[in-house]
Design a protein around this motif. Structure first.
Motif, PDB file in Angstrom:
ATOM      1  N   PRO A 169       0.507  -3.218  -5.989  1.00  0.00           N
ATOM      2  CA  PRO A 169       0.408  -1.985  -5.218  1.00  0.00           C
ATOM      3  C   PRO A 169      -0.974  -1.333  -5.286  1.00  0.00           C
ATOM      4  CG  PRO A 169       1.505  -1.552  -7.287  1.00  0.00           C
ATOM      5  CD  PRO A 169       1.176  -3.025  -7.274  1.00  0.00           C
ATOM      6  N   PHE A 170      -1.420  -0.809  -4.153  1.00  0.00           N
ATOM      7  CA  PHE A 170      -2.615   0.025  -4.070  1.00  0.00           C
ATOM      8  C   PHE A 170      -2.135   1.441  -3.764  1.00  0.00           C
ATOM      9  CE2 PHE A 170      -4.654  -3.993  -3.851  1.00  0.00           C
ATOM     10  CZ  PHE A 170      -5.998  -3.812  -4.136  1.00  0.00           C
ATOM     11  N   ALA A 171      -2.195   2.309  -4.764  1.00  0.00           N
ATOM     12  CA  ALA A 171      -1.763   3.701  -4.605  1.00  0.00           C
ATOM     13  C   ALA A 171      -2.957   4.522  -4.134  1.00  0.00           C
ATOM     14  CB  ALA A 171      -1.228   4.236  -5.927  1.00  0.00           C
TER      15      ALA A 171
ATOM     16  N   VAL B  49       0.839  -1.198   0.000  1.00  0.00           N
ATOM     17  CA  VAL B  49       0.000   0.000   0.000  1.00  0.00           C
ATOM     18  C   VAL B  49       0.876   1.250   0.000  1.00  0.00           C
ATOM     19  CG1 VAL B  49      -1.729   1.330   1.267  1.00  0.00           C
ATOM     20  CG2 VAL B  49      -1.920  -1.167   1.143  1.00  0.00           C
ATOM     21  N   LEU B  50       0.578   2.148  -0.925  1.00  0.00           N
ATOM     22  CA  LEU B  50       1.270   3.424  -1.010  1.00  0.00           C
ATOM     23  C   LEU B  50       0.305   4.541  -0.656  1.00  0.00           C
ATOM     24  CD1 LEU B  50       2.702   1.399  -3.054  1.00  0.00           C
ATOM     25  CD2 LEU B  50       3.529   3.424  -4.226  1.00  0.00           C
ATOM     26  N   ASP B  51       0.830   5.581  -0.027  1.00  0.00           N
ATOM     27  CA  ASP B  51       0.007   6.736   0.296  1.00  0.00           C
ATOM     28  C   ASP B  51       0.813   8.009   0.110  1.00  0.00           C
ATOM     29  OD1 ASP B  51      -2.066   8.438   1.601  1.00  0.00           O
ATOM     30  OD2 ASP B  51      -2.849   6.489   2.186  1.00  0.00           O
TER      31      ASP B  51
ATOM     32  N   ALA C  15       4.468   3.016  -7.792  1.00  0.00           N
ATOM     33  CA  ALA C  15       3.516   1.906  -7.901  1.00  0.00           C
ATOM     34  C   ALA C  15       3.777   1.105  -9.176  1.00  0.00           C
ATOM     35  CB  ALA C  15       2.088   2.439  -7.890  1.00  0.00           C
ATOM     36  N   ALA C  16       4.049   1.804 -10.262  1.00  0.00           N
ATOM     37  CA  ALA C  16       4.338   1.125 -11.530  1.00  0.00           C
ATOM     38  C   ALA C  16       5.593   0.270 -11.402  1.00  0.00           C
ATOM     39  CB  ALA C  16       4.504   2.161 -12.641  1.00  0.00           C
ATOM     40  N   GLY C  17       6.610   0.802 -10.760  1.00  0.00           N
ATOM     41  CA  GLY C  17       7.851   0.047 -10.571  1.00  0.00           C
ATOM     42  C   GLY C  17       7.649  -1.190  -9.725  1.00  0.00           C
ATOM     43  N   LEU C  18       6.860  -1.052  -8.661  1.00  0.00           N
ATOM     44  CA  LEU C  18       6.568  -2.200  -7.797  1.00  0.00           C
ATOM     45  C   LEU C  18       5.795  -3.275  -8.564  1.00  0.00           C
ATOM     46  CD1 LEU C  18       5.592  -0.287  -4.536  1.00  0.00           C
ATOM     47  CD2 LEU C  18       7.517  -1.872  -4.768  1.00  0.00           C
ATOM     48  N   ALA C  19       4.834  -2.826  -9.374  1.00  0.00           N
ATOM     49  CA  ALA C  19       4.051  -3.778 -10.154  1.00  0.00           C
ATOM     50  C   ALA C  19       4.936  -4.530 -11.146  1.00  0.00           C
ATOM     51  CB  ALA C  19       2.924  -3.061 -10.890  1.00  0.00           C
TER      52      ALA C  19
END
Length: 311
Positions: free
Chosen positions: A75-77, A29-31, A65-69
């Motif tokens: 990822p949930f941004a 999870v990103l915030d 998020a794109a990099g993590l994916a």
């Protein structure tokens, strides 16, 4: 009569992430410095090593998020709809949708029910923006139960998903054992022969209440909950339009480019039908209590009822 249970769908989002975190170790999870408001703080508490605060840098967050994916994470941004769909649109388009990466966007505080934060934070354009992006799934749940189911469905779907959540607590209307959530499938909540009301998000419960008011006048309205705006359940909408001959769309969003436009696109191609679009009429919002704004802009049961009766 017992009081109707009300929960904000942003709360549902945070709770669903915690539940899914136990099942999926690759969920991250990103915030953007808004964990308390987006309710992802509960995930941070449960899984601190899988929560990344990107600071007030939403565009950068989408890139992360794109990099993590790209490495196999899911990822949930998370941030306000205004920043997720508006500020970071180019990054969502080029870094997520163009390479079709498996990123989920949790967009909270959508629509005018953001309330006192005012026009700059009341995003009434996000559905329009997100549905133009190739491959993007767009979901706007109506209540707590549907929101949790939507987060799970997004997790299981391979590809980008935009999830739209609200700040205001809304009635729980899907608390029945037969409820089933499926991406791209609408739900008939009430049968009727005189017209069809197609609603999404916060406006679903208000549309049901408006249908009760219409029934008192002898008008039987079919009510359909369209939680997935893209892909749209065209078969259900076309069948309802042919059955009732009139369609009304209701959304806490601009009447330009949102649910109403999606429904009109489908009907123009497959079953030309008169359509009344109820939503925010090409204006910015304003600061004020959420319920007062919903009433002023005619998105509560009374407003929906009056607009249908006067059409």
């Amino acid at each position: 009569m017992s009081e109707v249970k009300k929960i904000a769908t942003r709360e549902s989002y945070g709770n669903a992430l915690v539940e899914l975190g136990a099942e999926y170790p690759n969920l991250v999870v990103l915030d953007a410095d808004l964990a308390a408001a987006t309710k992802t703080g509960v995930f941070k508490k449960a899984y601190p090593d899988r929560h990344i605060d990107c600071g007030i840098a939403e565009s950068n967050m989408m890139g992360i998020a794109a990099g993590l994916a790209a490495t196999g994470k899911i990822p949930f941004a998370s941030t306000f709809a205004m920043f997720a769909a508006g500020r970071a649109f180019e990054q969502v388009r080029n870094s997520i949708c163009y390479p079709q990466l498996n990123v989920k966007i949790g967009a909270t505080h959508a629509g005018i029910s953001v309330g006192e934060d005012g026009a700059t934070h009341q995003c009434n354009e996000d559905i329009a923006l997100m549905r133009t992006l190739p491959g993007m799934v767009v979901i706007s749940p109506a209540d707590d139960i549907e929101a949790k189911a939507a987060v799970r469905a997004a997790m299981e779907h391979v590809g980008p998903v935009y999830l739209r959540f609200g700040r205001l607590a809304v009635p729980v209307i899907n608390d029945n054992p037969d409820y089933k959530f499926e991406i791209g499938k609408g739900v008939v909540l009430r049968e009727g022969k005189d017209l069809t009301i197609v609603a999404t998000g916060l406006c679903v419960s208000e549309s049901l209440a408006a249908a009760e008011m219409l029934a008192a006048d002898g008008i039987q309205a079919k009510v359909i909950n369209i939680h997935t705006i893209k892909p749209l359940d065209e078969d259900l909408i076309v069948a309802a339009a042919k059955e009732t001959g009139k369609v009304v769309t209701v959304e806490e969003h601009s009447v330009i480019g949102g649910l109403g436009s999606a429904v009109c696109d489908a009907l123009a191609a497959k079953a030309p039908t008169p359509v009344l679009k109820i939503g925010v009429n090409d204006v910015f919002g304003e600061s004020g209590p959420a319920t007062a704004l919903i009433h002023k802009y005619g998105l509560d049961a009374e407003g929906i009822y009056k607009k249908i009766r006067n059409s």
